[in-house]
Design a protein around this motif. Structure first.
Motif, PDB file in Angstrom:
ATOM      1  N   ALA A   1      35.065  33.283  45.667  1.00 36.11           N
ATOM      2  CA  ALA A   1      35.056  32.755  44.291  1.00 36.11           C
ATOM      3  C   ALA A   1      34.993  31.233  44.278  1.00 36.11           C
ATOM      4  O   ALA A   1      35.669  30.571  43.492  1.00 36.11           O
ATOM      5  CB  ALA A   1      36.274  33.258  43.524  1.00 36.11           C
TER       6      ALA A   1
ATOM      7  N   TRP B   1      25.078  31.411  37.206  1.00 37.40           N
ATOM      8  CA  TRP B   1      25.727  32.537  37.891  1.00 37.40           C
ATOM      9  C   TRP B   1      26.748  32.076  38.928  1.00 37.40           C
ATOM     10  O   TRP B   1      27.880  32.539  38.970  1.00 37.40           O
ATOM     11  CB  TRP B   1      24.696  33.440  38.563  1.00 37.40           C
TER      12      TRP B   1
ATOM     13  N   ALA C   1      31.916  32.826  38.107  1.00 37.26           N
ATOM     14  CA  ALA C   1      32.459  33.664  37.040  1.00 37.26           C
ATOM     15  C   ALA C   1      32.346  35.147  37.363  1.00 37.26           C
ATOM     16  O   ALA C   1      33.254  35.930  37.068  1.00 37.26           O
ATOM     17  CB  ALA C   1      31.741  33.358  35.724  1.00 37.26           C
ATOM     18  N   GLY C   2      31.217  35.550  37.975  1.00 38.73           N
ATOM     19  CA  GLY C   2      31.026  36.954  38.322  1.00 38.73           C
ATOM     20  C   GLY C   2      32.057  37.437  39.329  1.00 38.73           C
ATOM     21  O   GLY C   2      32.635  38.522  39.177  1.00 38.73           O
ATOM     22  N   GLU C   3      32.311  36.642  40.358  1.00 39.46           N
ATOM     23  CA  GLU C   3      33.303  37.018  41.362  1.00 39.46           C
ATOM     24  C   GLU C   3      34.708  37.077  40.759  1.00 39.46           C
ATOM     25  O   GLU C   3      35.511  37.962  41.094  1.00 39.46           O
ATOM     26  CB  GLU C   3      33.283  36.020  42.517  1.00 39.46           C
ATOM     27  N   LYS C   4      34.994  36.129  39.866  1.00 39.37           N
ATOM     28  CA  LYS C   4      36.328  36.110  39.257  1.00 39.37           C
ATOM     29  C   LYS C   4      36.535  37.316  38.341  1.00 39.37           C
ATOM     30  O   LYS C   4      37.642  37.875  38.284  1.00 39.37           O
ATOM     31  CB  LYS C   4      36.514  34.808  38.489  1.00 39.37           C
ATOM     32  N   ARG C   5      35.478  37.718  37.632  1.00 36.70           N
ATOM     33  CA  ARG C   5      35.597  38.930  36.804  1.00 36.70           C
ATOM     34  C   ARG C   5      35.823  40.145  37.683  1.00 36.70           C
ATOM     35  O   ARG C   5      36.610  41.036  37.353  1.00 36.70           O
ATOM     36  CB  ARG C   5      34.341  39.119  35.955  1.00 36.70           C
ATOM     37  N   MET C   6      35.140  40.188  38.820  1.00 36.93           N
ATOM     38  CA  MET C   6      35.309  41.306  39.742  1.00 36.93           C
ATOM     39  C   MET C   6      36.730  41.321  40.308  1.00 36.93           C
ATOM     40  O   MET C   6      37.350  42.383  40.447  1.00 36.93           O
ATOM     41  CB  MET C   6      34.277  41.204  40.865  1.00 36.93           C
ATOM     42  N   GLU C   7      37.245  40.143  40.644  1.00 35.94           N
ATOM     43  CA  GLU C   7      38.629  40.057  41.121  1.00 35.94           C
ATOM     44  C   GLU C   7      39.587  40.617  40.084  1.00 35.94           C
ATOM     45  O   GLU C   7      40.550  41.319  40.429  1.00 35.94           O
ATOM     46  CB  GLU C   7      38.986  38.601  41.430  1.00 35.94           C
ATOM     47  N   GLN C   8      39.349  40.303  38.819  1.00 36.46           N
ATOM     48  CA  GLN C   8      40.218  40.793  37.762  1.00 36.46           C
ATOM     49  C   GLN C   8      40.155  42.309  37.649  1.00 36.46           C
ATOM     50  O   GLN C   8      41.178  42.979  37.460  1.00 36.46           O
ATOM     51  CB  GLN C   8      39.833  40.144  36.426  1.00 36.46           C
ATOM     52  N   GLN C   9      38.940  42.854  37.772  1.00 31.99           N
ATOM     53  CA  GLN C   9      38.792  44.313  37.741  1.00 31.99           C
ATOM     54  C   GLN C   9      39.546  44.961  38.890  1.00 31.99           C
ATOM     55  O   GLN C   9      40.223  45.989  38.708  1.00 31.99           O
ATOM     56  CB  GLN C   9      37.311  44.692  37.819  1.00 31.99           C
TER      57      GLN C   9
ATOM     58  N   GLU D   1      43.253  44.878  38.235  1.00 35.05           N
ATOM     59  CA  GLU D   1      43.663  45.906  37.274  1.00 35.05           C
ATOM     60  C   GLU D   1      43.668  47.293  37.913  1.00 35.05           C
ATOM     61  O   GLU D   1      44.501  48.135  37.580  1.00 35.05           O
ATOM     62  CB  GLU D   1      42.715  45.882  36.075  1.00 35.05           C
TER      63      GLU D   1
END
Length: 210
Positions: free
Chosen positions: A111, A179, A184-192, A195
């Protein structure tokens, strides 16, 4: 270890193997792309026709975008693999799997802010210099092709082509910046992953979390 824990271990291990296989597959695709694109550029420069030379700047940018797409897939595999390694380590109660930690230190952190393979804000590794090397080589090839076109075409046509190449390159760089710029894409994936696996699983215990 309970039966449920054994099932989780088996499932996470299989997923980890799949992510590592994906990572290695896109690495192979990347080096194949370098070989094919370099051969194509050399052929076009040797051919020397207006069409061949015009394709060089377009092809260089397209090759760069394709390489970035491969890197995007490698990043996906790395982020998922890191979370899986963290889950397995927590299940086993010790740091058995540390590949993600070594990758973050040896190549580039997870990230990270970057433009494709050019990582900002930390000491550069050979990965960064390798990326810069090919950016310079491809840019020089494109520039040489454009310069030769200026000697073959009327000024107006050469100017239109040059402006077109510039817009094409700038548009693709903007897409890559959108991108990769803030990861941002990696951080969203980390959040998923956080969760799905619980707190702490998205980031793991990498050295880049310092």
């Amino acid at each position: 270890m309970t039966d449920l824990e054994r099932m989780k271990y088996d499932a996470w291990t299989r997923q980890l193997e799949r992510m590592r296989a994906m990572q290695y597959a896109y690495n192979r695709k990347f080096f194949t792309l370098l070989l094919v694109s370099t051969a194509a550029i050399l052929w076009a420069l040797r051919d020397g026709s207006v069409l061949a030379l015009s394709l060089v700047p377009i092809g260089v940018v397209t090759a760069g975008m394709t390489a970035s797409f491969f890197l995007c897939n490698c990043d996906f595999a790395r982020v998922h693999a890191r979370a899986l390694e963290g889950q397995i380590n927590r299940l086993l109660g010790t740091r058995v799997l540390i590949a993600s930690e070594m990758e973050a230190e040896y190549f580039y952190p997870h990230a990270a802010r970057k433009l494709s393979g050019l990582v900002w804000g930390r000491e550069w590794t050979l990965f960064n210099w390798f990326t810069l090397h090919f950016c310079l080589v491809w840019s020089a090839a494109a520039g040489w092709a454009v310069l030769r076109l200026w000697g073959m075409l009327p000024v107006a046509e050469a100017l239109v082509l040059t402006l077109g190449f510039g817009v094409w390159a700038a548009g693709n760089v903007l897409v890559l910046h959108q991108w990769f710029g803030e990861a941002a894409g990696e951080k969203r994936m980390e959040q998923q992953l956080k969760e799905a696996f619980g707190n702490g699983s998205g980031r793991g215990t990498d050295v880049d979390s310092r």
